[in-house]
Design an enzyme around this catalytic site. Structure first.
Site, short mmCIF file in Angstrom:
data_model
loop_
_atom_site.label_atom_id
_atom_site.label_comp_id
_atom_site.label_asym_id
_atom_site.label_seq_id
_atom_site.Cartn_x
_atom_site.Cartn_y
_atom_site.Cartn_z
N ASP A 69 0.83 -1.21 0.00
CA ASP A 69 0.00 0.00 0.00
C ASP A 69 0.87 1.26 0.00
O ASP A 69 0.54 2.25 -0.65
CB ASP A 69 -1.04 0.01 1.13
CG ASP A 69 -0.53 -0.53 2.44
OD1 ASP A 69 0.69 -0.77 2.54
OD2 ASP A 69 -1.34 -0.68 3.36
N GLU A 93 -3.55 7.47 2.28
CA GLU A 93 -2.34 7.11 3.03
C GLU A 93 -1.63 8.29 3.65
O GLU A 93 -0.69 8.10 4.42
CB GLU A 93 -1.35 6.39 2.10
CG GLU A 93 -1.83 5.06 1.56
CD GLU A 93 -1.87 3.98 2.64
OE1 GLU A 93 -1.17 4.11 3.66
OE2 GLU A 93 -2.63 3.02 2.46
N ASP A 115 -7.34 6.38 -3.23
CA ASP A 115 -6.99 5.31 -2.29
C ASP A 115 -6.09 4.40 -3.11
O ASP A 115 -6.56 3.64 -3.96
CB ASP A 115 -8.25 4.57 -1.82
CG ASP A 115 -7.90 3.51 -0.78
OD1 ASP A 115 -6.70 3.26 -0.58
OD2 ASP A 115 -8.83 2.94 -0.18
N LEU A 117 -4.28 1.71 -2.66
CA LEU A 117 -4.50 0.26 -2.64
C LEU A 117 -5.57 -0.05 -1.59
O LEU A 117 -5.30 -0.14 -0.40
CB LEU A 117 -3.20 -0.49 -2.35
CG LEU A 117 -3.15 -1.90 -2.92
CD1 LEU A 117 -3.31 -1.92 -4.44
CD2 LEU A 117 -1.87 -2.60 -2.55
N ASP A 118 -6.78 -0.17 -2.08
CA ASP A 118 -7.91 -0.39 -1.17
C ASP A 118 -8.09 -1.89 -0.90
O ASP A 118 -7.85 -2.71 -1.77
CB ASP A 118 -9.18 0.16 -1.82
CG ASP A 118 -10.37 0.00 -0.92
OD1 ASP A 118 -10.33 0.54 0.19
OD2 ASP A 118 -11.32 -0.71 -1.30
N GLU A 274 -13.08 6.85 -1.45
CA GLU A 274 -13.78 5.59 -1.77
C GLU A 274 -15.22 5.85 -2.22
O GLU A 274 -15.62 5.45 -3.32
CB GLU A 274 -13.76 4.67 -0.53
CG GLU A 274 -12.34 4.19 -0.21
CD GLU A 274 -12.14 3.69 1.21
OE1 GLU A 274 -12.88 4.13 2.12
OE2 GLU A 274 -11.23 2.87 1.43
P1 AHM Z 1 -8.78 0.09 3.63
O1 AHM Z 1 -8.88 1.35 2.82
O2 AHM Z 1 -8.04 0.28 4.91
O3 AHM Z 1 -8.31 -1.08 2.84
O4 AHM Z 1 -10.29 -0.25 4.13
C1 AHM Z 1 -11.34 -0.19 3.22
C2 AHM Z 1 -11.91 -1.57 3.08
C3 AHM Z 1 -12.91 -1.66 1.95
O5 AHM Z 1 -12.30 -2.04 0.76
C4 AHM Z 1 -13.83 -2.72 2.46
O6 AHM Z 1 -15.11 -2.61 1.88
C5 AHM Z 1 -13.87 -2.47 3.94
O7 AHM Z 1 -12.64 -1.86 4.25
C6 AHM Z 1 -13.97 -3.71 4.75
O8 AHM Z 1 -14.06 -3.36 6.09
P2 AHM Z 1 -14.52 -4.43 7.21
O9 AHM Z 1 -13.37 -5.37 7.36
O10 AHM Z 1 -14.79 -3.61 8.43
O11 AHM Z 1 -15.76 -5.12 6.71
MG MG Z 2 -9.55 2.09 1.37
#
Ligand code: AHM
Ligand code: MG
Length: 335
Positions: A69, A93, A115, A117-118, A274
């Site tokens: 990420d 980030e 974002d 790397l989501d 997002e």
């Molecule tokens: P991140 O940006 O830290 O990766 O978190 C976003 C992600 C989304 O892609 C996803 O829909 C969600 O977090 C999942 O969260 P949870 O584990 O609470 O269901």
């Molecule tokens: Mg994310």
């Protein structure tokens, strides 16, 4: 044989859709495509080389290890900063915005939110992740460095948004407000090729996507709606990577929900990085996106770059159905 249309070709052709376009947005989108290819290469190599470790540690060849990420963030920033078309970046980030100095005296007019790397919890287990981006015009004087307030724009003001899904194949899906198109990376030629023209979300689908583990922490109206989805035998699919979950819904129809919980009273997902970019794409494909108070996501005011937001997004008839449940049970709890 059908002639292959590459992402670059397609973007250039589409420039004429915008009467006064000067090619700046075109250039920016192409640079994002380049960043996506570099990130894709590293995501694919991740199982082979030891870059999944803790940030800052050393791998066997003595290179400093970076988490994917962080790596993706740096690649995106580098490509955007060198594009000459971007004057500022806000990344999930980074705590603060990143102003970009003008290149060769040219005052760029676009700002980018991203974002890089989501779905980071999926990275270490080889499950699909994605990159999300949104592009706005800056509001402040082009001669000055960009300001944080330039990023306080509603999703409705997005000029373009898109995502890249690093899945079984890698796809880039984007919109400039004139429909949604999808491109699949052909690794043999290293090009994103037009594979899904004018994507239309099905009006209704069989999938619902929500973290069911938080069920008891959702508000009554959300629990009743989720019960309804189960009663209707909709199929539950939850990858935990927003890009992947919404990508399925974009093509097969359904609804994705991330409501408020006790732990996350405003939801977990970020409005800028997002919810807004994904809502622009889904609306452009014929879908809908609300927060759980039934306000259109793209109409949400922005007052903090890391602002959170609840979300319900997907097929229009399913959003209408969810709306009915929220209206009915909110009225019950208000009594
Ligand atoms: P991140 O940006 O830290 O990766 O978190 C976003 C992600 C989304 O892609 C996803 O829909 C969600 O977090 C999942 O969260 P949870 O584990 O609470 O269901
Ligand atoms: Mg994310």
């Amino acid at each position: 044989m059908n002639r292959i249309v590459t992402l670059d070709e397609f973007i250039i052709k589409r420039q004429k859709d915008f009467p006064y376009a000067s090619g700046e947005l075109t250039g920016l989108l192409r640079d994002i495509g380049v960043a996506a290819k570099i990130i894709n290469r590293e995501v694919n190599r991740a199982g082979l080389v030891n870059i999944l470790g803790v940030e800052g540690s050393e791998n066997q060849s003595g290179d400093i290890v970076q988490k994917l990420d962080i790596f993706s963030n740096e690649v995106m920033i580098e490509c955007l900063a060198n594009s000459g078309e971007c004057c500022g970046i806000a990344s999930e980030e980074d705590e603060s915005i990143i102003p970009v100095n003008s290149i060769a005296g040219k005052d760029a007019k676009y700002i980018v939110v991203m974002d890089p790397l989501d779905g980071s919890s999926n990275i270490d287990v080889n499950v699909s992740v994605g990159t999300i981006f949104g592009i706005y015009r800056r509001k402040s004087d082009k001669k000055q460095l960009v300001e944080t307030s330039d990023f306080y724009q509603k999703g409705d003001e997005l000029v373009a948004s898109g995502y890249v899904l690093y899945g079984t194949s890698t796809m880039l899906v984007y919109t400039t407000g004139k429909g949604v198109n999808g491109f699949t990376l052909d690794p043999s030629i290293g090009e994103f090729c037009l594979s899904h023209r004018d994507i239309q979300i099905p009006a209704k689908g069989n999938y619902y996507s929500v973290n069911q583990g938080y069920y008891s922490k959702f508000d009554l109206e959300m629990r009743r709606y989720i019960d309804h989805c189960a009663d209707m035998n909709y199929r539950l699919r939850y990858i935990g990577s927003m890009v992947s979950d919404i990508h399925r819904i974009l093509f097969q129809g359904g609804i994705f929900l991330y409501p408020n919980t006790r732990k996350y009273p405003l939801g977990k997902l970020r409005l800028l990085y997002e919810c807004n970019p994904m809502s622009f794409i889904v609306e452009q494909s014929g879908g809908k996106a609300f927060n759980t108070k039934l306000k259109r996501i793209l109409d949400e005011d922005v007052h903090d770059i890391h602002q959170k937001c609840t979300i319900a997004i997907g097929s229009p008839l399913m959003l209408d159905e969810m709306k009915q449940f929220v209206e009915k049970y909110q009225a019950t709890t208000a009594q």
